[in-house]
Design a protein around this motif. Structure first.
Motif, PDB file in Angstrom:
ATOM      1  N   CYS A 264       0.852  -1.208   0.000  1.00 35.30           N
ATOM      2  CA  CYS A 264       0.000   0.000   0.000  1.00 35.30           C
ATOM      3  C   CYS A 264       0.884   1.253   0.000  1.00 35.30           C
ATOM      4  CB  CYS A 264      -0.882  -0.030   1.242  1.00 35.30           C
ATOM      5  SG  CYS A 264      -1.821   1.474   1.515  1.00 35.30           S
ATOM      6  N   ILE A 265       0.532   2.205  -0.864  1.00 36.52           N
ATOM      7  CA  ILE A 265       1.325   3.445  -0.908  1.00 36.52           C
ATOM      8  C   ILE A 265       0.591   4.599  -0.199  1.00 36.52           C
ATOM      9  CG2 ILE A 265       2.661   2.842  -2.983  1.00 36.52           C
ATOM     10  CD1 ILE A 265       0.603   4.574  -4.572  1.00 36.52           C
TER      11      ILE A 265
ATOM     12  N   CYS B 205      -2.192   6.110  -0.733  1.00 36.01           N
ATOM     13  CA  CYS B 205      -2.638   7.194  -1.619  1.00 36.01           C
ATOM     14  C   CYS B 205      -4.052   7.665  -1.258  1.00 36.01           C
ATOM     15  CB  CYS B 205      -2.606   6.735  -3.069  1.00 36.01           C
ATOM     16  SG  CYS B 205      -3.794   5.413  -3.420  1.00 36.01           S
ATOM     17  N   GLY B 206      -4.810   6.812  -0.563  1.00 39.00           N
ATOM     18  CA  GLY B 206      -6.153   7.201  -0.133  1.00 39.00           C
ATOM     19  C   GLY B 206      -7.223   7.079  -1.196  1.00 39.00           C
TER      20      GLY B 206
ATOM     21  N   CYS C 255      -8.726   4.432  -2.372  1.00 40.31           N
ATOM     22  CA  CYS C 255      -9.794   3.494  -1.978  1.00 40.31           C
ATOM     23  C   CYS C 255     -10.796   4.182  -1.057  1.00 40.31           C
ATOM     24  CB  CYS C 255      -9.206   2.249  -1.318  1.00 40.31           C
ATOM     25  SG  CYS C 255      -8.107   2.609   0.057  1.00 40.31           S
TER      26      CYS C 255
ATOM     27  N   CYS D 285      -7.389   0.876  -6.813  1.00 41.60           N
ATOM     28  CA  CYS D 285      -6.131   0.769  -6.065  1.00 41.60           C
ATOM     29  C   CYS D 285      -4.935   0.617  -7.019  1.00 41.60           C
ATOM     30  CB  CYS D 285      -6.180  -0.432  -5.108  1.00 41.60           C
ATOM     31  SG  CYS D 285      -4.611  -0.696  -4.262  1.00 41.60           S
TER      32      CYS D 285
ATOM     33  N   ARG E 113      -4.178  -3.996  -4.549  1.00 41.22           N
ATOM     34  CA  ARG E 113      -4.456  -4.726  -3.315  1.00 41.22           C
ATOM     35  C   ARG E 113      -5.820  -5.433  -3.440  1.00 41.22           C
ATOM     36  NH1 ARG E 113      -0.390  -5.417  -0.629  1.00 41.22           N
ATOM     37  NH2 ARG E 113      -1.622  -5.794   1.231  1.00 41.22           N
TER      38      ARG E 113
END
Ligand code: SF4
Ligand code: SF4
Length: 445
Positions: free
Chosen positions: A363-364, A366-367, A369, A416, A420
């Motif tokens: 997960c990066i 990024c928000g 989702c 995503c 993910r």
């Protein structure tokens, strides 16, 4: 936390079958394997045994449960056995296997059904075996609750059909518009509900044109065209986008004066009244890169998925994945012998290249989702919770972060960039909650 936002995911439409007339399954010498549970609620008990003869429409399973729906034979022929199948949600379900005689003889006891009151209509919905055909599978008779109908002011018809590829509801509107019109008139007359709104995404111009023609001059039926944004067909989104009403958390559409019915469900209810034939067949969209001839095909419930896709020129050698339902909310099948269910609206076959699962990377943060979730949820919390052992800590975390509100629309997974498996995590999280609750219940005994 916001209760929900407007669906804002833009998906490719791929609805190339919308303009093609539906056809019937050509193969007649089929064996159907009919599950005793194709709905939310109690599984039915088989009412037939090996060696019994049945007709199309003969009742073969029922239950006394308040939430349930009887099951009927979709072919005429002989019952060859009672067995079971591992359903795509992981439960073993009893099945009745029937060998068709190829004649499709209608049960002679069936005749048109008279409905003179809302209670009659609700009874008809139960006897017809109807469930939500948009995919949910909730027994229709339970929705047509006589005790609650006085609090309803609007019948909202869900014709959004927002997932890519699927056009079976669209073809139902185009090919059965008179029956749909009769169904709406029947419902409004018997229920006393004053208004009907049909919510449909604007990427279905032929169906919209026809609906506008059919209901031109009607004062109580409104066609509401909606932006093509996913998941427009989600019940709460549809209610907000069509009527501006917000269903409270944990509440039902009836709490805001609405009853929502899928367009094909309502059409089938009228067909049942007109003919007495219960729900025994389903029109499904067959499409995907492994299919030579995409089409909508009407098939007996319980027939093999393999029989259905082979009639559409499926290249089995090069097929990597077959999905029952749409690409966002559907489930991959583990066998071609899996039966078509009451609420199956699509079967998608993809070639091996398109079936390769993208590799998930970390997960990066990024928000995306979070910002795309129509229910205002944070799927990254669920991913963390399922990584923990099933227990009080993960259960409380899931409950506090409202896993129960997740409608499994798949928008979070779709956007995503790290690929993910978020919606899969959410399903697992719900299953873990159920397991924890069951454990706690068994400790109390
Ligand atoms: S699947 Fe993802 S985007 Fe859809 S409701 Fe659940 S958390 Fe939100
Ligand atoms: S969209 Fe994917 S990468 Fe971005 S925060 Fe959500 S899980 Fe992490």
């Amino acid at each position: 936390m916001a209760l929900f936002k407007l669906g804002n995911t833009h998906l490719p439409h791929r609805k190339k079958t919308a303009c093609v007339a539906s056809v019937r399954l050509g193969k007649k010498d089929i064996v159907v394997n009919i599950p005793m549970s194709m709905h939310i609620g109690a599984e039915c008990t088989p009412l037939v045994k090996a060696g019994d003869s049945v007709y199309v429409g003969t009742i073969i399973g029922d239950s006394n449960a308040a939430v349930g729906a009887p099951v009927h034979s979709s072919v005429s022929g002989k019952v060859t056995g009672i067995g079971s199948i591992l359903s795509i949600n992981g439960r073993n379900v009893t099945t009745v296997t029937i060998e068709s005689d190829g004649l499709f003889t209608k049960d002679p006891s069936l005749s048109p059904v008279k409905a003179e009151s809302f209670a009659d209509l609700s009874r008809a919905a139960r006897n017809s075996g109807l469930v939500g055909l948009g995919g949910a599978g909730f027994p229709t008779a339970v929705k047509l609750d006589e005790k609650k109908i006085s609090q309803i002011d609007t019948l909202l018809i869900n014709a959004a059909e927002c997932e890519p590829y699927i056009t079976s509801d669209t073809r139902t509107i185009i090919e059965n518009s008179d029956t749909l019109k009769a169904a709406i008139e029947t419902f409004l007359t018997l229920s006393g509900v004053k208004k009907c709104v049909i919510g449909i995404e604007k990427n279905k111009p032929e169906a919209i044109k026809l609906l506008l023609e059919k209901f031109s001059g009607s004062e109580n039926v409104l066609i509401k065209t909606l932006p093509t944004t996913y998941p427009q067909g989600g019940e709460k989104m549809l209610i907000y986008n069509c009527l501006g009403r917000i269903v409270p958390e944990g509440g039902l559409p009836a709490d805001v004066g609405v009853i929502v019915l899928n367009v094909t469900t309502l059409t089938y209810l009228q067909k049942y009244l007109d003919t007495g034939m219960p729900l025994v067949e389903k029109t499904v969209t067959v499409d995907g890169s492994a299919v030579a001839e995409a089409k909508n095909i009407t098939v007996p419930i319980g027939c093999r998925v393999g029989d259905v896709v082979s009639e559409c020129g499926c290249d089995f050698e090069n097929t990597g994945k077959i999905i029952m339902g749409g690409p966002m909310m559907g489930n991959a099948l583990y066998t071609l012998d899996y039966p078509v269910l009451k609420n199956t609206n699509a079967i998608l076959a993809f070639d091996k290249k398109e079936s390769v699962k993208p590799k998930a990377t970390p997960c990066i943060h990024c928000g995306r989702c979070v910002s795309t979730c129509p229910m205002g949820l944070n799927p990254t919390i669920y991913a963390k919770a399922v990584a923990k052992p099933i227990g009080e800590e993960s259960y409380n975390l899931l409950l506090e972060s409202k896993i129960n509100l997740c409608i499994e629309c798949g928008s979070c997974s779709y956007v995503c960039p790290a690929k993910r498996p978020l919606v899969e995590n959410n399903r697992l999280a719900k299953a873990n909650c159920r397991t924890y609750r069951e454990r706690m219940e068994s400790l109390k005994k």
